[in-house]
Design a protein around this motif. Structure first.
Motif, PDB file in Angstrom:
ATOM      1  N   LYS A   1      46.587 -86.526  17.146  1.00 25.39           N
ATOM      2  CA  LYS A   1      47.678 -85.858  17.853  1.00 25.39           C
ATOM      3  C   LYS A   1      47.064 -84.859  18.839  1.00 25.39           C
ATOM      4  CE  LYS A   1      51.995 -83.445  17.308  1.00 25.39           C
ATOM      5  NZ  LYS A   1      53.012 -82.952  16.390  1.00 25.39           N
ATOM      6  N   ILE A   2      47.506 -84.949  20.080  1.00 25.36           N
ATOM      7  CA  ILE A   2      46.986 -84.093  21.150  1.00 25.36           C
ATOM      8  C   ILE A   2      48.061 -83.101  21.575  1.00 25.36           C
ATOM      9  CG2 ILE A   2      46.125 -84.047  23.531  1.00 25.36           C
ATOM     10  CD1 ILE A   2      45.064 -86.915  23.030  1.00 25.36           C
ATOM     11  N   LEU A   3      47.693 -81.827  21.623  1.00 24.45           N
ATOM     12  CA  LEU A   3      48.569 -80.808  22.188  1.00 24.45           C
ATOM     13  C   LEU A   3      48.157 -80.614  23.643  1.00 24.45           C
ATOM     14  CD1 LEU A   3      50.724 -78.586  22.004  1.00 24.45           C
ATOM     15  CD2 LEU A   3      48.870 -77.010  21.385  1.00 24.45           C
ATOM     16  N   ALA A   4      49.105 -80.750  24.555  1.00 26.44           N
ATOM     17  CA  ALA A   4      48.829 -80.589  25.981  1.00 26.44           C
ATOM     18  C   ALA A   4      49.446 -79.294  26.486  1.00 26.44           C
ATOM     19  CB  ALA A   4      49.384 -81.774  26.761  1.00 26.44           C
ATOM     20  N   LEU A   5      48.665 -78.574  27.285  1.00 30.43           N
ATOM     21  CA  LEU A   5      49.127 -77.357  27.949  1.00 30.43           C
ATOM     22  C   LEU A   5      49.012 -77.593  29.441  1.00 30.43           C
ATOM     23  CD1 LEU A   5      47.082 -74.736  25.877  1.00 30.43           C
ATOM     24  CD2 LEU A   5      49.446 -75.414  25.508  1.00 30.43           C
TER      25      LEU A   5
ATOM     26  N   GLU B   1      48.866 -78.084  14.257  1.00 24.79           N
ATOM     27  CA  GLU B   1      49.135 -79.483  13.884  1.00 24.79           C
ATOM     28  C   GLU B   1      48.357 -80.484  14.726  1.00 24.79           C
ATOM     29  OE1 GLU B   1      53.385 -79.690  14.268  1.00 24.79           O
ATOM     30  OE2 GLU B   1      53.718 -78.533  12.423  1.00 24.79           O
ATOM     31  N   ALA B   2      47.844 -80.049  15.859  1.00 30.26           N
ATOM     32  CA  ALA B   2      47.132 -80.966  16.763  1.00 30.26           C
ATOM     33  C   ALA B   2      45.704 -81.193  16.293  1.00 30.26           C
ATOM     34  CB  ALA B   2      47.130 -80.395  18.178  1.00 30.26           C
ATOM     35  N   ASP B   3      45.207 -82.381  16.611  1.00 27.82           N
ATOM     36  CA  ASP B   3      43.810 -82.714  16.331  1.00 27.82           C
ATOM     37  C   ASP B   3      42.917 -82.392  17.518  1.00 27.82           C
ATOM     38  OD1 ASP B   3      44.291 -83.962  13.729  1.00 27.82           O
ATOM     39  OD2 ASP B   3      45.340 -85.501  14.894  1.00 27.82           O
ATOM     40  N   ALA B   4      43.517 -82.277  18.702  1.00 24.94           N
ATOM     41  CA  ALA B   4      42.772 -81.999  19.933  1.00 24.94           C
ATOM     42  C   ALA B   4      43.695 -81.304  20.923  1.00 24.94           C
ATOM     43  CB  ALA B   4      42.230 -83.294  20.536  1.00 24.94           C
ATOM     44  N   VAL B   5      43.083 -80.682  21.926  1.00 27.82           N
ATOM     45  CA  VAL B   5      43.841 -79.949  22.946  1.00 27.82           C
ATOM     46  C   VAL B   5      43.453 -80.466  24.326  1.00 27.82           C
ATOM     47  CG1 VAL B   5      44.268 -77.677  23.969  1.00 27.82           C
ATOM     48  CG2 VAL B   5      43.908 -77.888  21.509  1.00 27.82           C
ATOM     49  N   LEU B   6      44.461 -80.689  25.163  1.00 32.56           N
ATOM     50  CA  LEU B   6      44.262 -81.082  26.549  1.00 32.56           C
ATOM     51  C   LEU B   6      44.886 -80.013  27.431  1.00 32.56           C
ATOM     52  CD1 LEU B   6      43.514 -83.137  28.783  1.00 32.56           C
ATOM     53  CD2 LEU B   6      45.777 -84.160  28.421  1.00 32.56           C
ATOM     54  N   VAL B   7      44.072 -79.404  28.291  1.00 30.79           N
ATOM     55  CA  VAL B   7      44.562 -78.389  29.219  1.00 30.79           C
ATOM     56  C   VAL B   7      44.471 -78.970  30.622  1.00 30.79           C
ATOM     57  CG1 VAL B   7      44.230 -76.056  30.124  1.00 30.79           C
ATOM     58  CG2 VAL B   7      43.780 -76.527  27.708  1.00 30.79           C
TER      59      VAL B   7
ATOM     60  N   LYS C   1      38.289 -77.255  17.388  1.00 32.57           N
ATOM     61  CA  LYS C   1      39.186 -78.325  17.825  1.00 32.57           C
ATOM     62  C   LYS C   1      38.644 -78.918  19.117  1.00 32.57           C
ATOM     63  CE  LYS C   1      43.118 -77.676  16.395  1.00 32.57           C
ATOM     64  NZ  LYS C   1      44.347 -77.859  15.719  1.00 32.57           N
ATOM     65  N   PRO C   2      38.520 -80.253  19.214  1.00 35.78           N
ATOM     66  CA  PRO C   2      38.077 -80.860  20.475  1.00 35.78           C
ATOM     67  C   PRO C   2      39.048 -80.495  21.600  1.00 35.78           C
ATOM     68  CG  PRO C   2      38.198 -82.503  18.719  1.00 35.78           C
ATOM     69  CD  PRO C   2      38.815 -81.242  18.194  1.00 35.78           C
ATOM     70  N   ALA C   3      38.496 -80.187  22.772  1.00 30.65           N
ATOM     71  CA  ALA C   3      39.322 -79.783  23.909  1.00 30.65           C
ATOM     72  C   ALA C   3      38.799 -80.403  25.200  1.00 30.65           C
ATOM     73  CB  ALA C   3      39.339 -78.256  24.030  1.00 30.65           C
ATOM     74  N   ALA C   4      39.733 -80.696  26.090  1.00 27.78           N
ATOM     75  CA  ALA C   4      39.407 -81.218  27.417  1.00 27.78           C
ATOM     76  C   ALA C   4      40.147 -80.404  28.461  1.00 27.78           C
ATOM     77  CB  ALA C   4      39.804 -82.688  27.529  1.00 27.78           C
TER      78      ALA C   4
ATOM     79  N   ALA D   1      39.287 -91.101  26.289  1.00 29.45           N
ATOM     80  CA  ALA D   1      38.467 -91.767  25.277  1.00 29.45           C
ATOM     81  C   ALA D   1      37.397 -90.809  24.751  1.00 29.45           C
ATOM     82  CB  ALA D   1      37.825 -93.029  25.856  1.00 29.45           C
ATOM     83  N   ALA D   2      36.826 -90.009  25.633  1.00 31.28           N
ATOM     84  CA  ALA D   2      35.825 -89.031  25.211  1.00 31.28           C
ATOM     85  C   ALA D   2      36.450 -87.949  24.325  1.00 31.28           C
ATOM     86  CB  ALA D   2      35.158 -88.386  26.435  1.00 31.28           C
ATOM     87  N   LEU D   3      37.665 -87.532  24.644  1.00 36.41           N
ATOM     88  CA  LEU D   3      38.340 -86.524  23.823  1.00 36.41           C
ATOM     89  C   LEU D   3      38.603 -87.073  22.418  1.00 36.41           C
ATOM     90  CD1 LEU D   3      39.679 -83.730  23.595  1.00 36.41           C
ATOM     91  CD2 LEU D   3      41.786 -84.778  24.467  1.00 36.41           C
TER      92      LEU D   3
END
Length: 173
Positions: A2-6, A66-72, A101-104, A169-171
């Motif tokens: 699950k990705i949380l996007a900001l 709750e997210a497994d990763a974050v996308l900004v 947490k993995p982040a991009a 894919a890298a995230l």
């Protein structure tokens, strides 16, 4: 996953919103886009130990936990991070939701320098927050706005779409 996007741009039809929608469509992960416009201005007195955070802050922290990763995804304003995005990150600094947490970070801006300054500032802020910034998942698309489909608000440029697939894919890895 699950990705949380900001999204640092509040404009619905911004190029950064198109990048965000297209990035999330490029992965089979589930996602949630945080409503950072609803956050109150960061105020340290409202964020003391034992205090109950304002409802929008609690919702953001819950989504981050709750997210497994974050996308900004963000434009650049005045050689920096847009205030609304910095405000959201400020509300998350004192909590542990981003710990390892993995982040991009994906950026684009029409300024002559692209989004170079905001891109580096966001990566540094996320590292300071103890997120694990994944270099291969980060992209600065510079000052060239991607071609988008006006009906869907998504990117149509094949090269940009491939970059987004590679980044997502890298995230996930």
């Amino acid at each position: 996953m699950k990705i949380l996007a900001l999204n640092g741009s509040l404009r619905a039809r911004s190029s950064n919103a198109a990048i965000l929608r297209s990035a999330l469509a490029a992965t089979d992960a589930t996602s949630a886009v945080a409503d950072i416009a609803a956050l109150p201005h960061f105020h340290p007195d409202l964020d003391t130990e034992g205090a109950t955070p304002p409802a929008p802050v609690a919702a953001l922290r819950r989504a981050a936990a709750e997210a497994d990763a974050v996308l900004v995804v963000s434009p650049e304003y005045a050689h920096g991070v847009p205030g609304v995005l910095k405000n959201a990150l400020d509300w998350l600094v004192s909590s542990a939701e981003f710990l390892d947490k993995p982040a991009a970070v994906l950026t684009a801006s029409p300024s002559p320098t692209g989004a170079e300054y905001a891109h580096e500032q966001l990566r540094e802020t996320l590292r300071m927050m103890s997120a694990r910034v994944i270099p291969d998942a980060c992209r600065n698309f510079g000052s060239i706005a991607p071609k988008t489909d006006p009906a869907t608000g998504t990117v149509t440029d094949p090269a940009t779409l491939q970059e987004l697939r590679t980044a997502m894919a890298a995230l996930r890895s």
